[in-house]
Design a protein around this motif. Structure first.
Motif, PDB file in Angstrom:
ATOM      1  N   VAL A 265       0.838  -1.205   0.000  1.00 38.30           N
ATOM      2  CA  VAL A 265       0.000   0.000   0.000  1.00 38.30           C
ATOM      3  C   VAL A 265       0.872   1.254   0.000  1.00 38.30           C
ATOM      4  CG1 VAL A 265      -1.612   1.370   1.383  1.00 38.30           C
ATOM      5  CG2 VAL A 265      -2.016  -1.081   1.051  1.00 38.30           C
ATOM      6  N   LEU A 266       1.884   1.279   0.856  1.00 40.18           N
ATOM      7  CA  LEU A 266       2.771   2.443   0.926  1.00 40.18           C
ATOM      8  C   LEU A 266       3.531   2.630  -0.382  1.00 40.18           C
ATOM      9  CD1 LEU A 266       4.156   4.739   2.472  1.00 40.18           C
ATOM     10  CD2 LEU A 266       5.813   3.063   3.318  1.00 40.18           C
ATOM     11  N   PHE A 267       4.158   1.568  -0.871  1.00 39.17           N
ATOM     12  CA  PHE A 267       4.973   1.674  -2.083  1.00 39.17           C
ATOM     13  C   PHE A 267       4.127   2.089  -3.288  1.00 39.17           C
ATOM     14  CE2 PHE A 267       8.696  -1.400  -0.892  1.00 39.17           C
ATOM     15  CZ  PHE A 267       9.124  -0.476   0.037  1.00 39.17           C
ATOM     16  N   GLN A 268       2.919   1.556  -3.412  1.00 35.27           N
ATOM     17  CA  GLN A 268       2.074   1.906  -4.555  1.00 35.27           C
ATOM     18  C   GLN A 268       1.708   3.384  -4.528  1.00 35.27           C
ATOM     19  OE1 GLN A 268       1.104  -0.286  -7.216  1.00 35.27           O
ATOM     20  NE2 GLN A 268       0.815   1.790  -8.016  1.00 35.27           N
ATOM     21  N   SER A 269       1.421   3.910  -3.335  1.00 37.27           N
ATOM     22  CA  SER A 269       1.079   5.327  -3.244  1.00 37.27           C
ATOM     23  C   SER A 269       2.277   6.203  -3.605  1.00 37.27           C
ATOM     24  CB  SER A 269       0.573   5.668  -1.838  1.00 37.27           C
ATOM     25  OG  SER A 269       1.616   5.685  -0.880  1.00 37.27           O
ATOM     26  N   VAL A 270       3.477   5.792  -3.189  1.00 34.65           N
ATOM     27  CA  VAL A 270       4.679   6.553  -3.516  1.00 34.65           C
ATOM     28  C   VAL A 270       4.941   6.497  -5.028  1.00 34.65           C
ATOM     29  CG1 VAL A 270       7.178   6.712  -3.179  1.00 34.65           C
ATOM     30  CG2 VAL A 270       5.680   6.265  -1.226  1.00 34.65           C
ATOM     31  N   ALA A 271       4.713   5.340  -5.633  1.00 34.42           N
ATOM     32  CA  ALA A 271       4.867   5.226  -7.084  1.00 34.42           C
ATOM     33  C   ALA A 271       3.909   6.176  -7.804  1.00 34.42           C
ATOM     34  CB  ALA A 271       4.617   3.783  -7.526  1.00 34.42           C
ATOM     35  N   ASP A 272       2.676   6.222  -7.331  1.00 34.63           N
ATOM     36  CA  ASP A 272       1.657   7.057  -7.988  1.00 34.63           C
ATOM     37  C   ASP A 272       1.926   8.550  -7.800  1.00 34.63           C
ATOM     38  OD1 ASP A 272       0.365   4.731  -8.711  1.00 34.63           O
ATOM     39  OD2 ASP A 272      -1.089   4.807  -7.072  1.00 34.63           O
ATOM     40  N   ILE A 273       2.379   8.940  -6.623  1.00 37.28           N
ATOM     41  CA  ILE A 273       2.507  10.359  -6.292  1.00 37.28           C
ATOM     42  C   ILE A 273       3.881  10.923  -6.633  1.00 37.28           C
ATOM     43  CG2 ILE A 273       2.460  12.035  -4.395  1.00 37.28           C
ATOM     44  CD1 ILE A 273      -0.287  10.958  -5.210  1.00 37.28           C
ATOM     45  N   CYS A 274       4.941  10.140  -6.383  1.00 38.57           N
ATOM     46  CA  CYS A 274       6.307  10.678  -6.511  1.00 38.57           C
ATOM     47  C   CYS A 274       7.033  10.231  -7.772  1.00 38.57           C
ATOM     48  CB  CYS A 274       7.130  10.289  -5.291  1.00 38.57           C
ATOM     49  SG  CYS A 274       6.469  10.908  -3.739  1.00 38.57           S
ATOM     50  N   GLY A 275       6.635   9.107  -8.361  1.00 44.20           N
ATOM     51  CA  GLY A 275       7.286   8.641  -9.583  1.00 44.20           C
ATOM     52  C   GLY A 275       8.783   8.486  -9.437  1.00 44.20           C
ATOM     53  N   SER A 276       9.529   9.147 -10.317  1.00 43.89           N
ATOM     54  CA  SER A 276      10.990   9.013 -10.321  1.00 43.89           C
ATOM     55  C   SER A 276      11.667   9.809  -9.214  1.00 43.89           C
ATOM     56  CB  SER A 276      11.554   9.461 -11.673  1.00 43.89           C
ATOM     57  OG  SER A 276      11.230  10.822 -11.918  1.00 43.89           O
ATOM     58  N   GLY A 293       4.528  -3.608  -4.954  1.00 41.93           N
ATOM     59  CA  GLY A 293       4.642  -2.165  -4.788  1.00 41.93           C
ATOM     60  C   GLY A 293       6.006  -1.645  -5.202  1.00 41.93           C
ATOM     61  N   LEU A 294       7.068  -2.385  -4.879  1.00 39.59           N
ATOM     62  CA  LEU A 294       8.410  -1.948  -5.272  1.00 39.59           C
ATOM     63  C   LEU A 294       8.570  -2.013  -6.780  1.00 39.59           C
ATOM     64  CD1 LEU A 294      10.998  -0.975  -3.785  1.00 39.59           C
ATOM     65  CD2 LEU A 294      11.928  -3.261  -4.167  1.00 39.59           C
ATOM     66  N   LEU A 295       7.975  -3.026  -7.410  1.00 39.36           N
ATOM     67  CA  LEU A 295       8.016  -3.094  -8.869  1.00 39.36           C
ATOM     68  C   LEU A 295       7.313  -1.875  -9.469  1.00 39.36           C
ATOM     69  CD1 LEU A 295       8.644  -4.564 -11.507  1.00 39.36           C
ATOM     70  CD2 LEU A 295       6.490  -5.821 -11.229  1.00 39.36           C
ATOM     71  N   SER A 296       6.193  -1.476  -8.891  1.00 40.95           N
ATOM     72  CA  SER A 296       5.498  -0.278  -9.382  1.00 40.95           C
ATOM     73  C   SER A 296       6.367   0.957  -9.239  1.00 40.95           C
ATOM     74  CB  SER A 296       4.180  -0.084  -8.621  1.00 40.95           C
ATOM     75  OG  SER A 296       3.268  -1.113  -8.908  1.00 40.95           O
ATOM     76  N   MET A 297       7.076   1.060  -8.131  1.00 41.86           N
ATOM     77  CA  MET A 297       7.983   2.190  -7.953  1.00 41.86           C
ATOM     78  C   MET A 297       9.073   2.194  -9.015  1.00 41.86           C
ATOM     79  SD  MET A 297       8.504   2.654  -3.817  1.00 41.86           S
ATOM     80  CE  MET A 297       9.584   4.073  -4.098  1.00 41.86           C
ATOM     81  N   ARG A 298       9.663   1.038  -9.261  1.00 48.49           N
ATOM     82  CA  ARG A 298      10.732   0.970 -10.262  1.00 48.49           C
ATOM     83  C   ARG A 298      10.196   1.303 -11.647  1.00 48.49           C
ATOM     84  NH1 ARG A 298      14.966  -4.037 -11.651  1.00 48.49           N
ATOM     85  NH2 ARG A 298      16.449  -2.684 -12.779  1.00 48.49           N
ATOM     86  N   GLN A 299       9.018   0.790 -11.971  1.00 49.22           N
ATOM     87  CA  GLN A 299       8.430   1.084 -13.277  1.00 49.22           C
ATOM     88  C   GLN A 299       8.078   2.559 -13.432  1.00 49.22           C
ATOM     89  OE1 GLN A 299       5.207  -1.758 -13.181  1.00 49.22           O
ATOM     90  NE2 GLN A 299       6.369  -3.301 -14.322  1.00 49.22           N
ATOM     91  N   ALA A 300       7.854   3.242 -12.284  1.00 45.66           N
ATOM     92  CA  ALA A 300       7.562   4.676 -12.313  1.00 45.66           C
ATOM     93  C   ALA A 300       8.829   5.518 -12.368  1.00 45.66           C
ATOM     94  CB  ALA A 300       6.732   5.062 -11.094  1.00 45.66           C
ATOM     95  N   GLY A 301       9.998   4.859 -12.339  1.00 46.23           N
ATOM     96  CA  GLY A 301      11.272   5.571 -12.457  1.00 46.23           C
ATOM     97  C   GLY A 301      12.033   5.747 -11.173  1.00 46.23           C
ATOM     98  N   ALA A 302      11.527   5.217 -10.072  1.00 47.00           N
ATOM     99  CA  ALA A 302      12.221   5.351  -8.785  1.00 47.00           C
ATOM    100  C   ALA A 302      13.434   4.438  -8.721  1.00 47.00           C
ATOM    101  CB  ALA A 302      11.258   5.022  -7.645  1.00 47.00           C
ATOM    102  N   GLU A 303      14.400   4.836  -7.914  1.00 48.51           N
ATOM    103  CA  GLU A 303      15.522   3.958  -7.592  1.00 48.51           C
ATOM    104  C   GLU A 303      15.048   2.950  -6.545  1.00 48.51           C
ATOM    105  OE1 GLU A 303      18.329   4.043  -9.065  1.00 48.51           O
ATOM    106  OE2 GLU A 303      18.601   6.051  -9.888  1.00 48.51           O
ATOM    107  N   GLY A 325      11.300  -8.503 -10.185  1.00 43.71           N
ATOM    108  CA  GLY A 325      11.933  -7.463 -10.989  1.00 43.71           C
ATOM    109  C   GLY A 325      11.893  -6.083 -10.367  1.00 43.71           C
ATOM    110  N   GLY A 326      11.496  -6.002  -9.094  1.00 42.00           N
ATOM    111  CA  GLY A 326      11.374  -4.697  -8.461  1.00 42.00           C
ATOM    112  C   GLY A 326      12.662  -4.145  -7.884  1.00 42.00           C
ATOM    113  N   VAL A 327      13.685  -4.975  -7.715  1.00 40.47           N
ATOM    114  CA  VAL A 327      14.930  -4.548  -7.075  1.00 40.47           C
ATOM    115  C   VAL A 327      15.969  -4.203  -8.135  1.00 40.47           C
ATOM    116  CG1 VAL A 327      16.844  -5.261  -5.580  1.00 40.47           C
ATOM    117  CG2 VAL A 327      14.496  -5.911  -5.001  1.00 40.47           C
ATOM    118  N   ALA A 328      16.415  -2.958  -8.135  1.00 41.68           N
ATOM    119  CA  ALA A 328      17.456  -2.547  -9.084  1.00 41.68           C
ATOM    120  C   ALA A 328      18.836  -2.958  -8.611  1.00 41.68           C
ATOM    121  CB  ALA A 328      17.400  -1.035  -9.295  1.00 41.68           C
ATOM    122  N   ARG A 329      19.043  -2.915  -7.290  1.00 44.26           N
ATOM    123  CA  ARG A 329      20.342  -3.323  -6.738  1.00 44.26           C
ATOM    124  C   ARG A 329      20.141  -3.903  -5.352  1.00 44.26           C
ATOM    125  NH1 ARG A 329      22.628   2.424  -7.457  1.00 44.26           N
ATOM    126  NH2 ARG A 329      20.828   2.435  -8.802  1.00 44.26           N
TER     127      ARG A 329
END
Length: 346
Positions: A265-276, A293-303, A325-329
């Motif tokens: 829930v937290l990660f999805q909201s951050v993806a929607d509101i903050c993007g990259s 949720g982390l995958l959504s953040m990454r797809q939105a451009g977040a690290e 696929g949500g973890v970049a590193r």
């Protein structure tokens, strides 16, 4: 498979009997002994070599925390704290989890009159998760000096937001990260799986130790640099926008991914509101809450960062997020605070 060997430490003979009965009802668990106090427990640990210990938080006339600290220093083992939902019990339990206790089981209010029956599966699940966890010898938890950074030049200009999710082992991991942050660190929102009263004690304790301001999130607060907002233990935490400002939103509702608060829930909201303009971090924990949720953040451009297997107490949530696929590193826990700061300076 060999049974999980459990030692029960509780000053109440009734509680020792009840806990023994619940755990012994599972074919994968064997209660190898009980102890009324740490002195007896110390000898039984040596004699019985249990896989997991349950430890009562509030034992009159003795210091269970001092005992736990010695155990985690000299003979590290998975420990599940058994606590009542009192303010004192919550404070002591948070300290115990900082020292390396894997999880906490809350005694039901009607424990003495048979209220444990409905909660037996929860206790069994926590003991099994503890048996599968990694514990390490207790090391010095003193805060390292925070790097002097300019909030005006670095953080306020980037408008970065950091979102962190964690579960089993997360209290200790979050403590290490938050105590390594400078006072002008970027704002951080946290979803940690923890009982309601314990989230308040956890935030208050960290606030007294950290250079940043740490608080339990309330609904409708403006999110500020140099602050860490921890989700209440019985409410979801989200991020929303009011004009140019980021705000908290806490709300009741059904479990999501099996939890409230939910990392998803937290990660999805951050993806929607903050993007990259965000950094997502998933820490130690059982299950897969936060993976989508982390995958959504990454797809939105977040690290995005995942805690690596070697430093996790339970490599469940970070692995699920990585596999999806949500973890970049992936990074070991001691490197995560510095990486958060580096990414927010970029």
């Amino acid at each position: 498979m060999a049974k999980i060997r459990v030692l029960i430490v509780d000053d109440s003979a009734l509680m020792r009997q009840v806990l023994s009965s619940i755990l012994s009802s599972d074919p994968g668990i064997e209660v190898v002994g009980t102890a009324p106090d740490p002195l007896v427990a110390r000898e039984k640990i040596k004699a019985l070599n249990p896989d997991v210990m349950t430890l009562d938080v509030e034992m009159p006339g003795m210091d269970g925390i001092a005992f736990l600290e010695k155990v985690m220093t000299l003979r590290p083992m998975p420990v599940v704290m058994v606590s009542s939902l009192t303010e004192k019990g919550a404070e002591v339990t948070v300290r115990a989890m900082e020292l390396g206790a894997v999880d906490v089981f809350c005694k039901p209010a009607d424990a003495a009159s048979g209220g444990f029956t409905a909660h037996g599966p929860e206790l069994i699940e926590k003991v099994k998760a503890a048996a599968a966890s990694r514990v390490r010898a207790l090391v010095n938890h003193g805060r390292r000096p925070a790097t002097a950074l300019s909030v005006t030049q670095i953080y306020k200009s980037t408008d970065r937001l950091v979102a962190i999710g964690s579960s089993t082992g997360g209290v200790e991991a979050l403590r290490d990260i938050i105590l390594a942050l400078p006072p002008d660190a970027p704002p951080i929102v946290v979803a940690q799986h923890i009982p309601p009263r314990f989230s308040t004690s956890f935030a208050e304790r960290l606030d007294g130790l950290a250079a940043v301001r740490v608080k339990e999130a309330a609904d409708g607060e403006r999110i500020l640099a140099g602050h860490v907002y921890i989700a209440p233990g019985d409410r979801h935490l989200m991020v929303k926008r009011s004009g140019a400002a980021l705000m908290t939103r806490t709300h009741d509702g059904p479990l999501v991914s099996g939890h409230k608060p939910s990392v998803d829930v937290l990660f999805q909201s951050v993806a929607d509101i903050c993007g990259s303009n965000a950094v997502g971090v998933i820490l130690t924990g059982m299950g897969r809450d936060g993976a989508e949720g982390l995958l959504s953040m990454r797809q939105a451009g977040a690290e995005t960062i995942g805690q690596d297997e070697s430093s996790c107490v339970v490599y469940g949530m970070p692995k699920a997020a990585k596999d999806l696929g949500g973890v970049a590193r992936e990074l070991a826990l001691p490197r995560i605070a510095d990486e958060i700061l580096r990414l927010c300076r970029a």
